[in-house]
Design a protein around this motif. Structure first.
Motif, PDB file in Angstrom:
ATOM      1  N   ARG A 280      -3.205   1.676  -2.175  1.00  0.00           N
ATOM      2  CA  ARG A 280      -3.254   2.622  -0.770  1.00  0.00           C
ATOM      3  C   ARG A 280      -4.358   3.385  -0.509  1.00  0.00           C
ATOM      4  O   ARG A 280      -5.230   3.544   0.011  1.00  0.00           O
ATOM      5  CB  ARG A 280      -1.791   3.572  -1.538  1.00  0.00           C
ATOM      6  CG  ARG A 280      -2.263   4.584   0.070  1.00  0.00           C
ATOM      7  CD  ARG A 280      -1.372   5.873  -0.903  1.00  0.00           C
ATOM      8  NE  ARG A 280      -0.755   5.735  -2.356  1.00  0.00           N
ATOM      9  CZ  ARG A 280       0.362   5.662  -3.019  1.00  0.00           C
ATOM     10  NH1 ARG A 280       1.154   5.711  -1.852  1.00  0.00           N
ATOM     11  NH2 ARG A 280       0.372   5.647  -4.087  1.00  0.00           N
ATOM     12  N   ARG A 281      -5.403   3.180  -2.052  1.00  0.00           N
ATOM     13  CA  ARG A 281      -6.581   3.957  -2.506  1.00  0.00           C
ATOM     14  C   ARG A 281      -7.606   2.875  -1.239  1.00  0.00           C
ATOM     15  O   ARG A 281      -8.821   3.384  -0.160  1.00  0.00           O
ATOM     16  CB  ARG A 281      -6.932   4.176  -3.012  1.00  0.00           C
ATOM     17  CG  ARG A 281      -6.712   4.950  -3.912  1.00  0.00           C
ATOM     18  CD  ARG A 281      -7.571   5.410  -4.794  1.00  0.00           C
ATOM     19  NE  ARG A 281      -7.687   4.593  -6.719  1.00  0.00           N
ATOM     20  CZ  ARG A 281      -6.381   4.671  -6.547  1.00  0.00           C
ATOM     21  NH1 ARG A 281      -5.841   4.853  -7.113  1.00  0.00           N
ATOM     22  NH2 ARG A 281      -6.673   3.328  -7.994  1.00  0.00           N
TER      23      ARG A 281
ATOM     24  N   SER B 149       0.508  -1.142  -0.286  1.00  0.00           N
ATOM     25  CA  SER B 149      -0.133   0.226   0.010  1.00  0.00           C
ATOM     26  C   SER B 149       0.513   0.945  -0.203  1.00  0.00           C
ATOM     27  O   SER B 149       0.721   2.566  -0.314  1.00  0.00           O
ATOM     28  CB  SER B 149      -1.228  -0.191   1.318  1.00  0.00           C
ATOM     29  OG  SER B 149      -0.276   0.609   2.194  1.00  0.00           O
ATOM     30  N   HIS B 150       2.367   1.298   0.371  1.00  0.00           N
ATOM     31  CA  HIS B 150       2.696   2.243   0.284  1.00  0.00           C
ATOM     32  C   HIS B 150       3.488   3.019  -1.401  1.00  0.00           C
ATOM     33  O   HIS B 150       3.790   3.994  -1.308  1.00  0.00           O
ATOM     34  CB  HIS B 150       4.623   1.953   1.196  1.00  0.00           C
ATOM     35  CG  HIS B 150       3.377   2.041   2.717  1.00  0.00           C
ATOM     36  ND1 HIS B 150       3.380   3.035   2.969  1.00  0.00           N
ATOM     37  CD2 HIS B 150       3.236   1.480   3.576  1.00  0.00           C
ATOM     38  CE1 HIS B 150       2.834   3.013   4.641  1.00  0.00           C
ATOM     39  NE2 HIS B 150       2.943   1.888   4.444  1.00  0.00           N
ATOM     40  N   ASP B 151       3.142   1.874  -1.828  1.00  0.00           N
ATOM     41  CA  ASP B 151       3.936   2.266  -3.749  1.00  0.00           C
ATOM     42  C   ASP B 151       2.357   1.704  -4.125  1.00  0.00           C
ATOM     43  O   ASP B 151       2.712   2.279  -5.546  1.00  0.00           O
ATOM     44  CB  ASP B 151       4.991   1.239  -3.820  1.00  0.00           C
ATOM     45  CG  ASP B 151       6.499   1.594  -2.909  1.00  0.00           C
ATOM     46  OD1 ASP B 151       6.418   2.526  -2.598  1.00  0.00           O
ATOM     47  OD2 ASP B 151       6.988   0.312  -2.293  1.00  0.00           O
TER      48      ASP B 151
ATOM     49  N   ARG C  15      -6.510   0.852   1.328  1.00  0.00           N
ATOM     50  CA  ARG C  15      -6.262   0.902   3.198  1.00  0.00           C
ATOM     51  C   ARG C  15      -6.622   1.984   3.698  1.00  0.00           C
ATOM     52  O   ARG C  15      -6.684   1.473   4.695  1.00  0.00           O
ATOM     53  CB  ARG C  15      -4.762   0.496   2.811  1.00  0.00           C
ATOM     54  CG  ARG C  15      -4.495   0.529   3.816  1.00  0.00           C
ATOM     55  CD  ARG C  15      -2.633   1.417   4.337  1.00  0.00           C
ATOM     56  NE  ARG C  15      -1.863   1.532   3.860  1.00  0.00           N
ATOM     57  CZ  ARG C  15      -1.928   3.233   3.692  1.00  0.00           C
ATOM     58  NH1 ARG C  15      -2.135   3.216   5.526  1.00  0.00           N
ATOM     59  NH2 ARG C  15      -1.612   3.968   3.055  1.00  0.00           N
ATOM     60  N   ARG C  16      -6.756   2.726   2.474  1.00  0.00           N
ATOM     61  CA  ARG C  16      -7.130   3.922   3.257  1.00  0.00           C
ATOM     62  C   ARG C  16      -7.887   4.396   3.691  1.00  0.00           C
ATOM     63  O   ARG C  16      -9.280   4.258   4.390  1.00  0.00           O
ATOM     64  CB  ARG C  16      -6.945   5.291   2.431  1.00  0.00           C
ATOM     65  CG  ARG C  16      -7.755   6.412   3.058  1.00  0.00           C
ATOM     66  CD  ARG C  16      -6.924   6.471   4.915  1.00  0.00           C
ATOM     67  NE  ARG C  16      -7.415   8.467   4.691  1.00  0.00           N
ATOM     68  CZ  ARG C  16      -7.486   8.449   5.886  1.00  0.00           C
ATOM     69  NH1 ARG C  16      -7.264   7.716   6.649  1.00  0.00           N
ATOM     70  NH2 ARG C  16      -8.523   9.878   5.498  1.00  0.00           N
TER      71      ARG C  16
END
Length: 82
Positions: free
Chosen positions: A63-64, A56-58, A66-67
């Motif tokens: 990432r979306r 999720s950091h890359d 996870r957020r």
């Protein structure tokens, strides 16, 4: 991920990660694949969420997601307290 130390911080627990994007994507992918083999003695299903956190950091899509999950989780937690 803490940019100063290059570690993934999960509460009081810190996981060192490679500083390169390719290294983090590789580690995250390996964790996901290992998590799908969680029925084996050494590997475990715990590897899937950790792999998603690393990815999720890359990866913007992960990432979306996870957020979105973390916002949903916090709203749910606040509703249950009231």
């Amino acid at each position: 991920m803490d940019p100063a130390t290059g570690r993934l911080a999960l509460g009081n627990w810190h996981l060192p990660l490679p500083r390169s994007r390719a290294g983090r994507v590789t580690v995250g992918s390996v964790l996901l694949v290992g998590g799908t083999l969680g029925f084996l003695p050494i590997l475990g299903f715990w590897m899937v969420p950790v792999g998603l956190l690393v990815l999720s950091h890359d990866l913007p899509y992960v990432r979306r997601k996870r957020r979105r999950f973390s916002v949903w989780w916090e709203r749910r937690r606040l509703r249950q307290r009231d």
